[in-house]
Design a protein around this motif. Structure first.
Motif, mmCIF file in Angstrom:
data_model
loop_
_atom_site.group_PDB
_atom_site.id
_atom_site.type_symbol
_atom_site.label_atom_id
_atom_site.label_comp_id
_atom_site.label_asym_id
_atom_site.label_seq_id
_atom_site.Cartn_x
_atom_site.Cartn_y
_atom_site.Cartn_z
ATOM 1 N N ALA A 1 101.141 58.792 9.361
ATOM 2 C CA ALA A 1 101.005 59.808 8.446
ATOM 3 C C ALA A 1 100.727 59.249 7.223
ATOM 4 C CB ALA A 1 101.870 61.278 8.513
ATOM 5 N N PRO A 2 102.295 58.111 6.851
ATOM 6 C CA PRO A 2 101.935 57.601 5.603
ATOM 7 C C PRO A 2 100.901 56.685 5.740
ATOM 8 C CG PRO A 2 104.119 57.671 6.854
ATOM 9 C CD PRO A 2 103.234 58.093 7.638
ATOM 10 N N ARG A 3 99.866 55.887 6.854
ATOM 11 C CA ARG A 3 99.252 54.792 6.235
ATOM 12 C C ARG A 3 97.841 55.794 6.916
ATOM 13 N NH1 ARG A 3 102.062 49.903 9.811
ATOM 14 N NH2 ARG A 3 104.142 49.746 8.360
ATOM 15 N N SER B 1 97.339 59.010 5.397
ATOM 16 C CA SER B 1 97.194 59.378 4.368
ATOM 17 C C SER B 1 97.867 58.685 3.034
ATOM 18 C CB SER B 1 97.098 61.320 3.962
ATOM 19 O OG SER B 1 96.918 61.754 5.378
ATOM 20 N N PRO B 2 98.116 57.865 2.712
ATOM 21 C CA PRO B 2 99.031 57.418 1.658
ATOM 22 C C PRO B 2 99.744 58.234 0.770
ATOM 23 C CG PRO B 2 97.043 55.920 1.819
ATOM 24 C CD PRO B 2 96.166 56.845 2.776
ATOM 25 N N SER B 3 100.898 58.427 0.235
ATOM 26 C CA SER B 3 100.747 58.916 -1.143
ATOM 27 C C SER B 3 101.048 57.897 -2.272
ATOM 28 C CB SER B 3 101.640 59.615 -0.948
ATOM 29 O OG SER B 3 103.222 59.471 -1.045
ATOM 30 N N ARG B 4 101.471 56.867 -1.978
ATOM 31 C CA ARG B 4 100.675 55.681 -2.240
ATOM 32 C C ARG B 4 99.696 54.246 -2.164
ATOM 33 N NH1 ARG B 4 107.372 52.985 -3.585
ATOM 34 N NH2 ARG B 4 106.922 52.387 -1.238
ATOM 35 N N LEU C 1 98.284 51.743 -0.725
ATOM 36 C CA LEU C 1 98.557 50.940 0.175
ATOM 37 C C LEU C 1 97.567 49.648 0.333
ATOM 38 C CD1 LEU C 1 99.994 50.783 2.835
ATOM 39 C CD2 LEU C 1 97.368 52.687 3.739
ATOM 40 N N ASP D 1 102.956 50.251 -1.018
ATOM 41 C CA ASP D 1 103.086 50.283 0.762
ATOM 42 C C ASP D 1 102.186 49.266 1.193
ATOM 43 O OD1 ASP D 1 105.084 51.860 1.503
ATOM 44 O OD2 ASP D 1 103.911 53.371 1.034
#
Lengths: 195, 646
Positions: free
Chosen positions: B17-19, B21-24, B26, B57
């Motif tokens: 998920a973090p990759r 729909s990244p929140s910061r 990427l 990231d």
């Protein structure tokens, strides 16, 4: 050699492990020595000739020690159409050895490499496995001389790769509509189909 | 959807998920063989501390295919200026800091303009990648997630839908899968084009409990790197395809034969196999269906002829990779004499798509004879060499001149080399051919496995033909005299022609060798004369000039050309002499030396005394001197009688 013999024992005693055993020998010893062939034959329980066959059939297996600095010349056609064969002649002349040989002191070697598809770097060579390209002929001479002088770490400045001029949106105007009719034109079509 | 798969997918989606729909911000860095050749590994190291500074990231991805712009970096921003995914390149390692500040700043469109390629997802103020000539005409199916996911993470692959088709396939009847693949019409992507479904049916019908699958990733054709990109950027697609083929054919074990020249492919495939095994996607009782399947990698060792399926099988067995006469076909007697099936990597990779989306979807693109899409690797004299996926049936001009941008620096296309050393040669007038097998076969060449090399007027068709013939000679396994002797004689004739000793009867001789080679035991020998046949059929004028006039119009054959100093007073000759690898440029002694080659040139001799001159026998035609002093040195035809004629 002892380490290799130890690692070899871990492979199953099957004919199918032949290539793996030969790769192991080359990784551990740098080349396929006569002793390595004997060990592999004993381990896989085949004759030495049955090891010698594959060891000489496949081009990647070497039968002499590797040089300190290895230049692998890319023999591919993409390199060749932009002067690759000249690069070979330059390295041969500078190193004083033919393709596939080492210099007598084993300091330098010039081996043949097969295209692995980094053709945008053509014409290129690998220096100890690292791609160096695209080379002009002058750069080839300079590179060969630096290697001869003992530079083993080559920080080769890569030329900024030229970016094609028609990068955006006028693509259709330049090359014709991507999905429109009339693509059965020859090389002149590139200009003709502008609109 | 089985419950096992459902669980697996949920866990993977959570992990990825973090990759997805990244929140910061990427930063995706293309780490593949092509980009590493352009120092992407150094860029990766340089970006590590910088990304932390910018609170972004960093992730490793496969390739988008924009090889000429490597190292390619994609910056995806969840919000703010340029809130989308924007692709940049080439980003040199030394520019990493400057680049990142610009791409993550408030005005990426202006500040990072020198690296800007296009926006992969809609981004205000930045042109879309789909408007890029290289990208626009593509239909990315096999390449859908390439360059977006980390090829070393199975979670990301599963989150993007990997192994969903396998989940579906394990519940299907083997014959139903074969029928589906057959009606989709996917043909052998190695170039043969034989319907994969049909081949699978042969294996399904073969008797015996032990059957093997083999994946041919011995992509030996120079200039073709489709399989490499597949394995490096989306290895799970290949594994899934093979597992489905296992279900469809009753095979429970497979070998992926990867050429030794692809170390990164071997590494990533091995990692992907280990991860798949760990998740129960390989091994016993996959998805609780009772279907067992496992794979291993066989590392090749540098043999082109192992790309032929019976040679490949011999190589998997650990003996010399010499092709055998068929029949028996692999489906009757393959690896270790058990029934086997050999398919190309790309063929297997198409299978999950067909099982997932159906045969009708698959046939949306392509032609009647070749449905679907095809990955092509384009290189040679091109502005934009790289790898792309287009529907079968697209014009070759659209691919090479449109996407590839044609030859650089205003050079004109001279010919195309499709399908590797055995594929033959085509003249530039055939650029309009449609990319499917029949028109190529009609012209006496092979479309092959997807490598297309464009060459321009600087290249010699005779020299290329000699190269391909030499390649075939070198790679002949030696089993049949027809092939190894035939290719040796062919090279001898071509070498002689390139040294100015061509004879009129050589054309007949080439024809006789061609005819003989057609009786070789395997395809390697049978296809060896394709290149020379292309030369005779399409570049006849050039060949005749070599033979009749002893002249090479492209002036690359050392035997037919010589380098001459036209302006002995050019000061740059000093530098040229210093760089000459054989030190053949030297000042002539003041006393006339009639023994030198120059002495025979009459008129110019007197003027050249005391000046720079080239010792012809030592000259290796490397072009270094002409690069240094282009106005002072000229390449002449060796057999021209007077110097004044150019």
């Amino acid at each position: 050699m002892e380490r290799f013999a130890g690692l070899l024992q871990q492979l199953p005693r099957q004919q199918g492990e032949m290539l793996r055993a030969l790769h192991l020998a080359q990784e551990e010893l740098g080349w396929i020595s006569r002793d390595a062939i004997r060990l592999i034959a004993r381990h896989l329980r085949v004759s030495e000739a049955q090891v010698y066959g594959p060891a000489t059939f496949y081009a990647e297996f070497r039968h002499s020690p590797p040089p300190k600095t290895l230049v692998t010349w890319c023999s591919g056609p993409s390199c060749r159409v932009v002067g690759g064969d000249r690069v070979r002649r330059i390295f041969e002349a500078e190193f004083g050895c033919r393709l596939g040989e080492n210099t007598p002191d084993d300091e330098l070697g010039l081996w043949l490499g097969q295209c692995n598809g980094t053709c945008e770097q053509a014409p290129m060579v690998w220096v100890n496995g690292r791609v160096v390209g695209p080379l002009t002929m002058v750069e080839s001479v300079k590179l060969a001389r630096r290697l001869k002088a003992g530079d083993d770490v080559i920080e080769w400045p890569q030329r900024p790769i030229k970016i094609a001029p028609a990068t955006f949106v006028d693509a259709e105007a330049t090359y014709g509509s991507a999905h429109g009719p009339g693509h059965a034109h020859g090389q002149e079509g590139a200009e003709e189909s502008g609109r | 959807m089985s419950s096992v798969y459902e669980e697996l997918r949920e866990a993977a989606e959570l992990a990825a998920a973090p990759r997805r729909s990244p929140s910061r911000p990427l930063i995706r860095v293309d780490l593949s063989t092509s980009s590493i050749a352009a120092e992407a590994d150094r860029l990766w190291e340089a970006l590590q501390p910088l990304a932390a500074e910018h609170e972004a990231d960093l992730m490793r991805v496969g390739t988008l295919g924009l090889s000429w712009l490597e190292p390619v970096v994609e910056v995806e921003r969840p919000d703010g200026a340029g809130g989308g995914a924007v692709v940049y390149g080439p980003v040199r390692p030394e520019d990493a800091a400057e680049f990142l500040a610009a791409a993550l700043g408030d005005h990426p469109a202006e500040d990072a303009a020198r690296w800007l390629i296009g926006a992969r997802t809609p981004t205000p103020g930045i042109p879309s990648l789909t408007d890029h000539p290289f990208w626009g005409p593509q239909e990315r199916r096999l390449m859908r997630v390439m360059g977006l996911i980390d090829p070393e993470s199975i979670d990301e692959a599963i989150a993007e839908g990997a192994y969903a088709a396998l989940d579906r396939a394990v519940a299907m009847e083997p014959m139903a899968i074969c029928d589906l693949v057959l009606s989709a019409g996917v043909g052998g992507r190695g170039g043969g084009g034989f319907p994969a479904g049909q081949k699978w049916k042969f294996l399904l019908g073969a008797p015996g409990p032990t059957k093997y699958l083999v994946c041919n990733a011995d992509e030996g054709d120079p200039g073709a790197f489709v399989n490499r990109v597949l394995m490096e950027s989306d290895p799970h697609l290949v594994i899934e395809g093979m597992a489905i083929a296992g279900k469809a054919t009753g095979a429970d074990y497979g070998f992926i034969y990867i050429r030794d020249e692809y170390p990164l492919s071997i590494e990533r495939m091995q990692l992907a196999l280990d991860q798949a095994r760990e998740r129960g996607l390989l091994g016993a009782d996959i998805f609780g269906s009772g279907f067992d399947f496992d794979l291993e990698i066989t590392r090749g060792a540098g043999s082109y002829v192992c790309g032929e399926e019976t040679g490949l099988i011999a190589s998997v067995e650990g003996i010399r990779g010499m092709p055998k006469i068929r029949p028996p076909f692999p489906a009757q007697q393959g690896v270790f004499s058990e029934p086997s099936n050999v398919n190309n990597t790309e063929t297997y990779a198409n299978v999950p798509l067909i099982v997932q989306h159906g045969d009708a979807w698959y046939r949306q693109f392509g032609t009647e004879s070749d449905p679907g899409t095809k990955m092509f690797s384009i290189s040679g004299a091109l502005e934009r060499p790289g790898i792309l996926e287009v529907p079968f049936g697209m014009g070759m001009d659209e691919l090479l001149l449109g996407c590839g941008g044609g030859p650089p620096d205003g050079h004109t296309p001279k010919g195309i080399q499709p399908g590797g050393p055995l594929g033959g040669l085509l003249p530039a007038s055939d650029l309009g051919l449609k990319l499917e097998r029949p028109p190529f076969t009609e012209r006496g060449v092979l479309l092959g496995s997807g490598g297309l090399i464009l060459f321009d007027e600087r290249a010699s068709a005779v020299d290329l033909t000699k190269y391909f013939s030499e390649f075939c000679e070198d790679e002949s396994c030696g089993r049949c005299t027809t092939c190894h002797g035939g290719s040796q004689r062919l090279v001898e004739v071509l070498e002689r022609i390139m040294h100015g000793d061509g004879r009129l009867e050589d054309l007949d001789r080439i024809g006789a060798i061609d005819k003989t080679l057609q009786n070789a035991n395997c395809l390697h020998g049978q296809f060896t004369p394709y290149a020379v046949r292309g030369l005779v059929n399409y570049f006849r004028e050039e060949l005749d000039t070599h033979i009749d006039e002893k002249r090479d119009p492209a002036r690359v054959a050392p035997g037919l050309t010589r380098y001459l100093i036209t302006d002995p007073s050019d000061p740059r000759l000093e530098g040229a002499a210093a760089l000459c690898p054989t030190a053949c440029i030297a000042r002539a002694p003041v006393e006339a030396d009639d023994d030198t080659e120059e002495g025979e040139d009459g008129g110019e001799q007197a003027a050249a005394l005391g000046d720079w001159q080239i010792d012809q026998p030592r000259c290796i035609h490397c072009d270094v001197c002409r690069e240094v002093a282009p106005e002072a040195i000229r390449v002449e035809d060796r057999f021209l009688t007077t110097l004044s004629v150019v």
